[in-house]
Design an enzyme around this catalytic site. Structure first.
Site, PDB file in Angstrom:
ATOM      1  N   TRP A 127       0.859  -1.185   0.000  1.00 55.10           N
ATOM      2  CA  TRP A 127       0.000   0.000   0.000  1.00 55.10           C
ATOM      3  C   TRP A 127       0.898   1.238   0.000  1.00 55.10           C
ATOM      4  CZ3 TRP A 127      -2.023   2.685   4.824  1.00 55.10           C
ATOM      5  CH2 TRP A 127      -3.035   3.604   4.510  1.00 55.10           C
ATOM      6  N   ASP A 208      -0.600  -5.214   9.345  1.00 52.28           N
ATOM      7  CA  ASP A 208      -1.670  -4.312   8.924  1.00 52.28           C
ATOM      8  C   ASP A 208      -2.809  -5.184   8.418  1.00 52.28           C
ATOM      9  OD1 ASP A 208      -3.317  -2.337   7.938  1.00 52.28           O
ATOM     10  OD2 ASP A 208      -1.836  -1.442   6.605  1.00 52.28           O
ATOM     11  N   ALA A 210      -6.523  -4.841   7.256  1.00 49.65           N
ATOM     12  CA  ALA A 210      -7.548  -3.860   6.893  1.00 49.65           C
ATOM     13  C   ALA A 210      -8.763  -4.480   6.209  1.00 49.65           C
ATOM     14  CB  ALA A 210      -6.943  -2.803   5.968  1.00 49.65           C
ATOM     15  N   LYS A 243     -13.574  -1.058   5.899  1.00 47.62           N
ATOM     16  CA  LYS A 243     -14.074  -1.949   4.850  1.00 47.62           C
ATOM     17  C   LYS A 243     -15.131  -2.899   5.366  1.00 47.62           C
ATOM     18  CE  LYS A 243      -9.959  -0.398   3.381  1.00 47.62           C
ATOM     19  NZ  LYS A 243      -9.028   0.388   4.210  1.00 47.62           N
TER      20      LYS A 243
END
Length: 394
Positions: A127, A208, A210, A243
């Site tokens: 990312w 991470d 997400a 999300k």
């Protein structure tokens, strides 16, 4: 003073969105922005979110600050969702953050405060904000091989060879599931090998996560994070609710810090509180309260999980349909990886020039590294995209 400011480079995705809005073609397709959209191109408010907000509106009597680390009930609920019972609760410090990006930023700030000379090993690709924030806080980052553009799968041998060059105290940044931007994930055997390497070399892990619930299911998507957290001495976990709860604009995230011993947790918590105070004082509460309400109510939680499962299965079907149409048109199974990838994204492994050709010739907008948002597709646009990819010679 302000006259000395220098122009900053434009965000590539935001620039792409601007071009898409200006494109008059009715057949244009937006596969660039990293936001879930349904078949109608809408990011819906989930049923459980609406119900929770209605309840909060009726019951909430104050908008005063909660605490520097946010509502403890939110931390408990998110720790349960992400980690289950993988780690003893008394080893975990946690702080609410403005979105998953805020959690990543606070994690990097904490690393910088504790070990300013540590290098952070980051997957290539990753990312873009990971690298951008690392540069801003002044931490050195080292890319490790991750994605093989020929096979469109994880280059695991290259990844392990690069991580073997890390020194004790260096940080390995890992995507918990649904790797962004590639969609290619490690399997649990590979995850165990990564854990073994981290322990062998005395590295520090940061995860991470997400997209929990967007890949193979809520618990399945958390399995790797739980394995890492339960198998190494210390780690950081940056989580996002944007999300899987669809509350992007509420900026709801969390940073979890797992200490080796429960006795270290109070000091770790104090430092998370301190960082929050320096950056934004008290974190946003509305989204966190919505999430807490849903996760602590059996009926709301069941409805949320059911709707999330519908989203997950819908994206999997889009993947299968696109892979099948590409196979039909190309007479080749070289696009089969799209059905194997997980999450919102797949990286089709082509050049920026061909990505630009897709935009100019067909009004298909994807990021220059060929990351496409699967959720931007529907039954009508899949044949258009597939034909454009084949015609472009990708």
């Amino acid at each position: 003073m302000l006259t000395n400011l220098k122009a900053q480079p434009a965000d590539k995705i935001l620039a792409l969105m601007a071009k898409f809005r200006e494109d008059p073609r009715p057949t244009k397709i937006d596969l660039g922005v990293g936001v879930y959209k349904n078949a109608e191109g809408v990011t819906p408010v989930m049923r459980a979110v609406k119900a929770a907000e209605k309840r909060i509106l009726g019951e909430q009597e104050s908008k005063s600050y909660v605490a520097l680390a946010g509502d403890p009930a939110y931390a408990d609920a998110m720790i349960g969702l992400v980690l289950g019972d993988a780690v003893a609760r008394d080893r975990i410090a946690a702080a609410a953050t403005p979105g998953g990006t805020g959690a990543v930023r606070q994690a990097f700030e904490l690393i910088k405060m504790v070990s300013p000379d540590a290098r952070v090993f980051v997957s290539n690709p990753t990312w873009p904000n990971h690298v951008s924030i690392l540069g801003y806080v002044g931490l050195e980052h080292v890319p490790y091989r991750y994605f093989d553009t020929e096979t469109r799968a994880v280059d695991f041998d290259g990844m392990m060879a690069d991580l073997a060059q890390a020194n004790a105290g260096d940080v390995v940044l890992l995507h918990g599931c649904c790797h962004n931007p590639t969609g290619a994930n490690l399997n649990l055997i590979q995850w165990q090998a990564v854990v073994d390497l981290i322990n062998e070399k005395g590295l520090f892990a940061m995860i991470d996560i997400a997209y929990q619930g967007f890949g193979d299911g809520l618990d399945e998507d958390a399995a790797a994070t739980r394995l890492v957290a339960s198998s190494i001495k210390e780690c950081l976990i940056a989580g996002s609710c944007s999300k899987n709860f669809g509350i992007y604009r509420e900026r709801t995230g969390i940073l979890m810090a797992i200490s080796e011993e429960a006795g270290n947790t109070p000091v770790t918590q104090q430092n998370l509180n301190y960082l929050n105070r320096q950056n934004y004082s008290f974190p946003p509460d509305h989204g966190a309260r919505v999430v807490t309400t849903i996760l602590n109510d059996p009926e709301l939680r069941a409805d949320w999980a059911a709707e999330l499962e519908e989203v997950r299965l819908g994206m999997l079907q889009l993947r299968k349909d696109l892979a099948a149409e590409l196979q039909r048109l190309s007479g080749s199974d070289r696009f089969g990886f799209i059905a194997e990838h997980r999450g919102m994204f797949s990286q089709i492994g082509t050049t920026p020039d061909l990505v630009e050709k897709l935009r100019v010739d067909n009004g298909i907008y994807m990021v220059g590294d060929s990351r496409m948002n699967i959720a931007g597709l529907n039954a009508q646009t899949i044949p258009i995209l597939a034909k454009a990819i084949v015609d472009a010679g990708i």
